[in-house]
Design an enzyme around this catalytic site. Sequence first.
Site, PDB file in Angstrom:
ATOM      1  N   HIS A  88       0.848  -1.182   0.000  1.00  0.00           N
ATOM      2  CA  HIS A  88       0.000   0.000   0.000  1.00  0.00           C
ATOM      3  C   HIS A  88       0.889   1.239   0.000  1.00  0.00           C
ATOM      4  O   HIS A  88       2.079   1.179   0.330  1.00  0.00           O
ATOM      5  CB  HIS A  88      -0.916   0.003   1.220  1.00  0.00           C
ATOM      6  N   GLU A  90       1.021   3.784   2.007  1.00  0.00           N
ATOM      7  CA  GLU A  90       1.592   4.097   3.314  1.00  0.00           C
ATOM      8  C   GLU A  90       2.784   3.197   3.631  1.00  0.00           C
ATOM      9  O   GLU A  90       3.808   3.662   4.143  1.00  0.00           O
ATOM     10  CB  GLU A  90       0.547   3.912   4.422  1.00  0.00           C
ATOM     11  N   CYS A 118      -5.923   1.563   6.089  1.00  0.00           N
ATOM     12  CA  CYS A 118      -6.591   0.330   6.515  1.00  0.00           C
ATOM     13  C   CYS A 118      -5.958  -0.143   7.825  1.00  0.00           C
ATOM     14  O   CYS A 118      -5.013   0.468   8.341  1.00  0.00           O
ATOM     15  CB  CYS A 118      -6.450  -0.740   5.438  1.00  0.00           C
ATOM     16  N   CYS A 121      -2.117  -0.857   7.566  1.00  0.00           N
ATOM     17  CA  CYS A 121      -1.304   0.351   7.532  1.00  0.00           C
ATOM     18  C   CYS A 121      -1.355   1.093   8.862  1.00  0.00           C
ATOM     19  O   CYS A 121      -0.347   1.658   9.297  1.00  0.00           O
ATOM     20  CB  CYS A 121      -1.766   1.252   6.391  1.00  0.00           C
TER      21      CYS A 121
END
Length: 207
Positions: A88, A90, A118, A121
């Site tokens: 992701h 992040e 999410c 993360c």
Amino acid sequence: MPAGEAFLIDPLTRPATRAIESGGVSDVDEDAAALLARDRRYMARAIDAAESARAAGEVPVGAVLVRGDEVIATGFNHPIGAHDPSAHAEMAALRAAAQSLQNYRLPGCELYVTLEPCLMCAGAIMHARIARVVFGAHDPKTGACGSVVDAFANPQLNHHTHVAGGVLETECGDALRAFFAHRRRTIREQRAAAAAHAQACVPKQPV
């Protein structure tokens, strides 16, 4: 609202706080405006990073990690291309920043991301000791900053990251909506083309 009274939002905390002003613009107002302008500037950088994800055919989410006024790292969503469910935006930014600073802890840093983090993360953000996370669009399906769960509100955790959401939310959300609209349109066109091809391959019955 009585004269001289205003509701002010502290960007570093969730609840609104009430300030009683004697008149004019308060220092708190000016500080909040300066912080909002700063947040918008770095969120615009995160939107630029999201464009790299879109260009690669990935869901357009971008992240920027900042320490003071220095951009330490950027990242964009790329789990498909990397064959990595943890890739992701992040996570990419956190990994790059940790390598740059040669430290798995990133105290005093802020993370700007175009979509609400999410749970995965959020966990990494807390482990990295990020001081503040700022996100753009809310995620009603997997958001872990209050949309589905609020990982950062648990008082039992040993690190507490401040959260601010909705910065350039329209711009961040529009990029995501445009991406998924294009994907749905492409899928419809591919199905229509496949159906037309299959129809063309059907032998015609003699009259």
